[in-house]
Write a protein that holds these residues in place. Structure first.
Motif, PDB file in Angstrom:
ATOM      1  N   GLN A 218      -3.185  -0.037  -3.401  1.00  0.00           N
ATOM      2  CA  GLN A 218      -3.325   1.007  -2.397  1.00  0.00           C
ATOM      3  C   GLN A 218      -2.780   2.335  -2.917  1.00  0.00           C
ATOM      4  OE1 GLN A 218      -4.871   0.752   0.698  1.00  0.00           O
ATOM      5  NE2 GLN A 218      -4.635   2.979   0.584  1.00  0.00           N
ATOM      6  N   ARG A 219      -1.676   2.277  -3.641  1.00  0.00           N
ATOM      7  CA  ARG A 219      -1.106   3.506  -4.213  1.00  0.00           C
ATOM      8  C   ARG A 219      -2.042   4.097  -5.256  1.00  0.00           C
ATOM      9  NH1 ARG A 219       5.307   1.911  -5.123  1.00  0.00           N
ATOM     10  NH2 ARG A 219       5.897   1.933  -2.896  1.00  0.00           N
ATOM     11  N   GLU A 220      -2.638   3.240  -6.076  1.00  0.00           N
ATOM     12  CA  GLU A 220      -3.577   3.726  -7.088  1.00  0.00           C
ATOM     13  C   GLU A 220      -4.786   4.388  -6.430  1.00  0.00           C
ATOM     14  OE1 GLU A 220      -4.446   0.266  -9.342  1.00  0.00           O
ATOM     15  OE2 GLU A 220      -2.637   0.401 -10.595  1.00  0.00           O
ATOM     16  N   ASP A 221      -5.281   3.775  -5.339  1.00  0.00           N
ATOM     17  CA  ASP A 221      -6.427   4.363  -4.623  1.00  0.00           C
ATOM     18  C   ASP A 221      -6.054   5.713  -4.021  1.00  0.00           C
ATOM     19  OD1 ASP A 221      -7.879   2.147  -5.310  1.00  0.00           O
ATOM     20  OD2 ASP A 221      -7.636   1.142  -3.374  1.00  0.00           O
ATOM     21  N   ASP A 222      -4.826   5.805  -3.465  1.00  0.00           N
ATOM     22  CA  ASP A 222      -4.378   7.064  -2.867  1.00  0.00           C
ATOM     23  C   ASP A 222      -4.253   8.157  -3.940  1.00  0.00           C
ATOM     24  OD1 ASP A 222      -4.294   5.784  -0.451  1.00  0.00           O
ATOM     25  OD2 ASP A 222      -2.108   5.440  -0.491  1.00  0.00           O
ATOM     26  N   ASP A 223      -3.744   7.777  -5.128  1.00  0.00           N
ATOM     27  CA  ASP A 223      -3.612   8.749  -6.210  1.00  0.00           C
ATOM     28  C   ASP A 223      -4.977   9.257  -6.665  1.00  0.00           C
ATOM     29  OD1 ASP A 223      -0.905   8.435  -6.113  1.00  0.00           O
ATOM     30  OD2 ASP A 223      -0.805   6.998  -7.789  1.00  0.00           O
ATOM     31  N   GLU A 224      -5.975   8.358  -6.704  1.00  0.00           N
ATOM     32  CA  GLU A 224      -7.313   8.781  -7.112  1.00  0.00           C
ATOM     33  C   GLU A 224      -7.926   9.754  -6.111  1.00  0.00           C
ATOM     34  OE1 GLU A 224      -9.658   5.331  -7.661  1.00  0.00           O
ATOM     35  OE2 GLU A 224      -8.628   4.694  -9.508  1.00  0.00           O
ATOM     36  N   GLU A 225      -7.639   9.552  -4.809  1.00  0.00           N
ATOM     37  CA  GLU A 225      -8.170  10.454  -3.800  1.00  0.00           C
ATOM     38  C   GLU A 225      -7.536  11.831  -3.890  1.00  0.00           C
ATOM     39  OE1 GLU A 225      -7.638   8.635  -0.033  1.00  0.00           O
ATOM     40  OE2 GLU A 225      -9.115   7.030  -0.379  1.00  0.00           O
ATOM     41  N   LEU A 226      -6.261  11.872  -4.304  1.00  0.00           N
ATOM     42  CA  LEU A 226      -5.561  13.160  -4.404  1.00  0.00           C
ATOM     43  C   LEU A 226      -6.001  13.963  -5.636  1.00  0.00           C
ATOM     44  CD1 LEU A 226      -1.941  12.086  -3.396  1.00  0.00           C
ATOM     45  CD2 LEU A 226      -3.601  13.333  -2.007  1.00  0.00           C
ATOM     46  N   GLN A 227      -6.510  13.285  -6.661  1.00  0.00           N
ATOM     47  CA  GLN A 227      -6.910  13.978  -7.898  1.00  0.00           C
ATOM     48  C   GLN A 227      -8.242  14.686  -7.753  1.00  0.00           C
ATOM     49  OE1 GLN A 227      -6.762  11.022 -10.960  1.00  0.00           O
ATOM     50  NE2 GLN A 227      -4.523  10.945 -10.975  1.00  0.00           N
TER      51      GLN A 227
END
Length: 252
Positions: free
Chosen positions: A243-252
């Motif tokens: 979930q953290r990895e997915d959130d980081d991808e959305e922020l990039q």
């Protein structure tokens, strides 16, 4: 004093220079060819008796491997005999582990045979449900995932009123946990698993709170219960990381 005669023999095929001259003059017969053993070639295979090898062992069924216990060919080949024993143990273990693996639908007439008379070493998870109730579908999906993950635990589903006449729909879905013909646990509704957003991991934790209900066939007793808890923790961490990895991808 006795006479002793010694005969000196050179390497086979060797000849003196004098002998070679005499052979060229025709005074001695030609020098014989040195002995050469015939080239080895395997004899014809007995087509009625297949050559035994590791791949041949792999193709045998469990019953065939048991019948080979007194095979003389394997007795003379330590590797093949050990490999036969290893394959037989693997097949027996696979059979023991994959006893169930799915949620079995049963009728009221099947309950005693499938649940009450189940082997004492088997835990049975019974889902009381009705078609058309959304909460039942949610919990059934979780149980199907757990049944595949823990094939040494028996999962069954039965229409609630087939199991208990006049059982109220407001209590559905309900899980009954059986072992040794006795009810060991009762879980009503989705509340024990976190409501409609329940997951298979939440259901697993609820089922194994006090008893080793879920078993993948590799552990027994308290060790199987601890294995479930450890597995749930591991999956929870994996989901948080993803979930953290997915959130980081959305922020990039």
């Amino acid at each position: 004093m006795a006479d002793y005669h010694f005969v000196y023999k050179d390497v086979e095929g060797a000849s003196t220079q004098w002998d070679d001259i005499q052979r060229r003059l025709g005074n001695l017969p030609p020098k014989p060819e040195p002995f050469k053993p015939p080239v080895f070639s395997p004899g014809p295979l007995d087509e009625g008796k297949p050559t035994k090898s590791a791949s041949w062992i792999d193709e045998r069924t469990e019953e065939e491997l048991e019948d080979l216990e007194d095979d003389r060919d394997l007795d003379d080949d330590r590797f093949l005999e050990e490999y036969r024993k290893k394959r037989l143990a693997e097949m027996r273990e696979a059979t023991r582990i994959s006893r169930f693996g799915s949620v079995l639908p049963i009728a009221g007439s099947d309950f005693v045979r499938e649940v009450s008379q189940a082997s004492p070493d088997v835990w049975v998870v019974v889902l009381l449900y009705k078609d058309g109730i959304a909460e039942c579908k949610v919990l059934l999906n979780c149980l199907e995932e757990l049944a595949a993950r823990y094939p040494a635990t028996k999962f069954v589903k039965i229409t609630s009123t087939d199991c208990i006449p006049n059982y109220p729909d407001r209590n559905l879905p309900t899980i009954l946990v059986y072992n040794s013909a006795a009810v060991k646990g009762t879980h009503v509704g989705l509340h024990p698993y976190g409501g409609r957003k329940c997951t298979a991991e939440a259901v697993a934790l609820a089922l194994c709170q006090s008893d080793p209900v879920l078993n993948d066939g590799r552990a027994q007793g308290d060790s199987s219960r601890q294995a479930v808890i450890d597995g749930v923790r591991r999956k929870f961490i994996e989901k948080v990381v993803k979930q953290r990895e997915d959130d980081d991808e959305e922020l990039q």
